[in-house]
Structures are given as structure tokens and as C-alpha cells.
Enzyme design. Structure first.
Site, short mmCIF file in Angstrom:
data_model
loop_
_atom_site.label_atom_id
_atom_site.label_comp_id
_atom_site.label_asym_id
_atom_site.label_seq_id
_atom_site.Cartn_x
_atom_site.Cartn_y
_atom_site.Cartn_z
N SER A 112 104.52 72.29 50.36
CA SER A 112 103.95 73.87 49.66
C SER A 112 103.49 73.14 48.21
O SER A 112 102.78 72.36 48.17
CB SER A 112 105.17 74.68 49.72
N ASP B 110 100.64 77.03 60.40
CA ASP B 110 100.52 76.69 59.13
C ASP B 110 99.00 77.63 58.48
O ASP B 110 98.53 77.00 58.76
CB ASP B 110 101.89 75.84 58.90
N HIS C 39 105.01 75.76 57.99
CA HIS C 39 104.79 75.41 57.29
C HIS C 39 106.27 74.45 56.53
O HIS C 39 107.31 74.71 56.86
CB HIS C 39 105.71 76.33 56.19
#
Length: 536
Positions: free
Chosen positions: A216, A470, A495
């Protein structure tokens, strides 16, 4: 974005953070884990009540090496590094230091040998921490622990400044722009570079190769670190890293459209029920009587004051569930079953067609908030006193200064149509912090436009991994740029799934993705040692 990423990992991804406080009543909360979503009304309350104050920092004087070590439960030990406050100026405050936290696991590390004590050391695998406590990222990045024995690697997890225990000004770190001004991605990258270099020196492992990992926002940092500090790290694994979610590179509705597609792919009825929810909420929450009924229906801990609070609560559940639509049970953000989007849609589709639409979405959202069944009520809305205690989050500052990710909701989205406005975002950020965003800084500092042509000319040794379930993947690198800057894309991945620990129930496509990552990293390290041998 919050939150492994993990996102912790943003993890958690719709406009990142406080852009949620736009004029629209139906903004999707900050999707970067691990930031706790702040609904529009909570933001308004916070904006009204926040009292910005400054305080003198009590900073420790620098020591030559590690500031201390505290043992914690395995699988890592906790350390603190005396980090300079400002790496880019020579003002009086610049050389002041704070204690930056980092975690180490040396269980499988191949220690240096040879006459000078530096030869033969195993590599350093370093996690570039994102927006939260570093322990959270370490415990949710099992992939690094899984592969450490194969490489004889030392594992290091570095906490991002202004998060966890790495607060330069202690409890006053979030109090004002005067202190928060030291919270930038460039300062964080410099922190990583200095800490890694010092650690290698102290371990007599100056020639040990370094590979950085991140998910991320941490994945963004990992890729940027490789580009900015190629002399420190020989390669980077950037998982679910939306480095193209800036300016006009990626369509602004892509995040919301991806979420909508996730639900639509499971059930058109499920998608349609969610899409129809927002008008029903507006209508039934238009007066005090309706709000009282909604409070009972959604089992709110306190009677609700705003229907928008329920909209935010529901949207948080749908957004985050799409992000962590893992093929196995996980407790990254919440305790969830395997393929939770599918399970949510099964709940909605299990109701009779004429059932109350809000009962359907409440039952679905409860999968996210109360899968274990131990919650007696839902904290949907914060009262005036509790909202002020939320304080100013670090990610809120970043999302109001440099991390401006324009996001909107199209008519095809399952969320209410909404547009993005740089002006509205700027005004909201100015009200919250007294600063104006620099919306084009990220692409100026790190690039992004025509990234394939640019990085092909000078970049190397980066893995961009993404799963198309995601919603952040649409702002990521999805095609190979060169033979050494590769995109590993899985159709059903979520993710930064690849950074999670391997389980016996992992599908073959996850196993293969991780196998490729290990093979590529092996190649980087082998090439590094060949180059070093030729140079000696």
C-alpha cells in the site's frame, strides 16, 4: 489510503483521507489502511472543535549508534534509532533527533564472516513502514518471515516517522502545522536510508545487499526508495502500490468503479441493492423520528444525529471488504471469512426480494463489523466530546499536503455520483490545518507520467505486484516496464495479498506469484554478488 497495507498497509483506500470532507454528503472514507475511517460528520465536528496548539519538543540528544534495545516477544526484537528531525535543511532545529522505532528478526540471518568481518553476510530485507504501528505491519507481512530462511536474511521493519512510537514531538506531534511540517514522504525515505546505512555499519555488514518491501503506502515508499536511493537498496517489492493515483494519470473514478465491479461480479442483485441504499437512507433519515428508527435498525450505540453517518459506516464496510477480499480467512482489518465480498452478496441475495433494503445492507455490513458476533452495538457516530479526542492524524496531514489522490464516483458506481474538486479539498485542508495542498508535488518529486518510458531508461529491479480485486490496483503499475521492472498481476488477488503469510489453503495462483517474487529477488542478489566479485 490505511491500514499491511498493509496498508498494514492504507491501507487502507474515495479521495484519500480528508478529501472525504468535501461538500458531498456521501464521500467514501479514507481507504488507506490502517487509518480509521472518519465519516463526513465526524470530520465536521472535528473541524469545529479542534484547537490547534503548539508545544516545544523534548528531543533527545543524538548518540553515535542505536539508542537502546528492548526485548519483546518473538518473532522480533524492538530497537530505537536516534533519527534527525530534518534531513534537508540546516536550521537550528534540523539536527534535533527523535527515537525512531524499528524491529529486527535475525533468526535466519547468515552473519558476516571473513578476515575483515564483512564478507558473506546474508541480505537485509527491510520493510518500509507506512501509516501505523510497525508491529501491525510486521505481523501482517508473513511473506518476509516465510522466505528469510531461503536467503539467510536479516529482517528489519522500520516505523514511519509520526506513527506508532516514532513521534518526534511526543504527544504534541499532531498539534500543529509547525510540528506536522516534518511529516513528508521524502523525510521518511531519508530516515530509512540513514537507519539502514547505520545498521549495516554497526553489524559489520556494509556490503550486504538490501531489498526493500512494502504494501500500500509502504509499497509506494519501497518503489520510490529504490528510485531515490539505488545505492542503498538493490531492489524493491512494491505490493499494491498506487503510485499512479495522482494528478490526471489514472481516471478519477477508477477506485470506486473497481469496487463496484467486485460486487457486480458476484451478484447483479447485490450491486443493485447497495446502489439503491443511499436514496432510501436520505429519505428515511430526513427527520428525528426516522433517525431514531435507523438507530434501532443499525443497532447504533447511541441515537444517531445524521443519516450521513450510516452512509459512511456502510461505505467503509463495502470499501474495505473489497480491498481485503482474500481467498482465505484473515483478520487484517477485521475478522473476515474467505472471499468476504462473495459472502456479503450471499447475505443480501438471501433476503426475500420485498424485504427492507436497509435490513439487507445492515446484515451485509455486519459481516465486516461483527463477523465474530461479539459486538452488542455499533459505534456509528461519535459524540461531540469523543470526536475532539480523535486528534489530527498523521495520514490526514499527508493527505492534505502532498498525497492528493483525486477520486470521484461515476454514475455507474454503486456509490452516489460525486465529483472531485481541488478547490474544495484545498479549502477543507486549510480549515483543518491552516495549509494548502501541493497536488502536483508527488509527480514532480517521483514521476508518474509516461512511467513506462521514463523508468525503462534508468530504473531497475522493482516488482510491482497487484491483485485486480483490489481497487487500488487501478492506480498501480500493471504492465512490465523492462526486463527488471516487472508487474506481477493476479486476477483474483486483493490488497497486498502476496505479502501475507502462506497458508495451506492458498490457491495456486498466489503460490505462483510468491514463487516468481522469490525467483526474481534471488536473481537480483546473485547479480549483485557477481558485480561485487568483478569489482574487487
Amino acid at each position: 489510503m490505511a491500514a499491511p497495507s498493509v496498508l498494514a498497509f492504507l491501507p487502507l483506500l474515495l479521495l484519500a483521507a480528508f478529501s472525504a470532507a468535501s461538500t458531498s454528503a456521501h464521500r467514501i472514507p479514507n481507504p488507506f489502511p490502517p487509518i480509521i475511517p472518519l465519516h463526513l460528520q465526524a470530520l465536521r465536528q472535528q473541524q469545529q472543535q479542534q484547537r490547534v496548539s503548539s508545544s516545544d519538543a523534548k528531543l533527545v540528544t543524538a548518540a553515535a549508534a542505536d539508542a537502546g534495545t528492548n526485548s519483546t516477544a518473538q518473532p522480533f526484537t524492538t530497537h530505537y534509532f536516534p533519527q534527525e528531525l530534518d534531513h534537508f535543511t540546516f536550521t537550528p532545529n534540523a539536527s534535533m533527533v527523535f527515537r525512531q522505532k524499528y524491529l529486527v528478526n535475525d533468526t535466519f540471518w547468515r552473519r558476516p564472516s571473513g578476515g575483515n568481518g564483512t564478507a558473506g553476510a546474508g541480505p537485509l530485507f527491510v520493510y518500509t513502514g507506512n501509516e501505523g504501528d510497525i508491529e501491525w505491519f510486521a505481523t501482517n507481512t508473513g511473506f518476509m518471515f516465510d522466505i528469510a530462511p531461503k536467503f539467510g536474511a536479516l529482517l528489519v521493519f522500520i516505523e514511519h516517522r509520526f506513527y506508532g512510537e516514532s513521534l518526534p514531538f511526543g504527544n504534541d506531534s499532531y498539534n500543529s502545522a509547525e510540528t506536522l511540517g516534518y511529516l513528508t514522504s521524502t523525510q521518511a525515505l531519508a530516515d530509512f536510508a540513514i537507519l539502514i546505512t547505520s545498521l549495516k555499519q554497526n553489524l559489520s555488514a556494509k556490503t550486504a545487499p538490501v531489498v526493500v518491501f512494502g504494501g500500500s503506502y509502504g509499497g509506494m515508499l519501497a518503489s520510490w526508495f529504490r528510485l531515490k536511493y539505488p545505492h542503498v537498496a538493490i531492489g524493491a517489492l512494491a505490493s499494491s502500490a498506487p503510485i499512479l493515483q495522482f494528478d490526471y494519470i489514472t481516471p478519477w473514478s477508477s477506485f470506486s468503479d473497481a469496487i463496484s465491479q467486485d460486487y457486480k461480479s458476484e451478484s447483479l442483485n447485490c450491486f443493485s441493492v447497495i446502489k439503491a441504499t443511499w436514496d432510501v437512507l436520505d429519505e428515511r433519515g430526513a427527520n428525528d423520528r426516522g433517525l431514531l428508527e435507523l438507530s434501532k435498525l443499525f443497532r447504533a450505540c447511541k441515537t444517531l444525529k445524521y443519516a450521513d453517518s450510516i452512509a459512511g459506516w456502510l461505505q467503509t464496510a463495502f470499501v474495505y471488504t473489497a480491498m481485503v477480499d482474500y481467498p482465505t480467512p484473515a483478520n487484517f482489518l477485521k475478522n473476515l471469512p474467505a472471499y468476504p465480498v462473495k459472502e456479503m452478496c450471499k447475505i443480501i441475495d438471501g433476503f426475500p426480494a420485498n424485504a427492507d433494503i436497509l435490513e439487507k445492507v445492515f446484515a451485509a455490513a455486519s459481516l465486516y463489523y461483527n463477523f465474530t458476533g461479539d459486538q452488542t452495538c455499533n459505534q456509528i457516530e461519535y459524540d461531540d466530546d469523543s470526536s475532539s479526542s480523535l486528534g489530527l492524524s498523521g495520514w490526514g496531514w499527508q493527505a492534505c499536503t502532498e498525497m492528493i489522490m483525486p477520486m470521484s464516483d461515476s454514475n455507474e458506481s454503486m456509490f452516489p455520483p460525486d465529483t472531485f474538486s481541488y478547490e474544495d479539498t484545498s479549502n477543507t485542508c486549510f480549515q483543518l490545518y491552516g495549509v494548502r495542498p501541493r497536488p502536483h508535488w508527488i509527480t514532480t518529486e517521483y514521476g508518474g507520467y509516461k512511467i513506462d518510458k521514463v523508468l525503462k531508461r534508468f530504473g531497475s529491479n522493482i516488482i510491482f505486484s497487484n491483485g485486480l480485486r483490489d481497487p487500488w490496483s487501478r492506480g498501480g503499475v500493471l504492465k512490465d516496464i523492462s526486463s527488471s521492472i516487472v508487474a506481477l498481476v493476479t486476477e483474483k488477488g486483493a490488497h497486498h495479498l502476496d505479502l501475507r503469510s502462506a497458508t495451506k489453503d492458498d490457491p495456486d495462483w498466489v503460490i505462483e506469484q510468491r514463487r516468481q517474487e522469490v525467483e526474481i529477488i534471488h536473481g537480483w542478489i546473485d547479480q549483485y554478488h557477481q558485480d561485487m566479485a568483478q569489482a574487487s
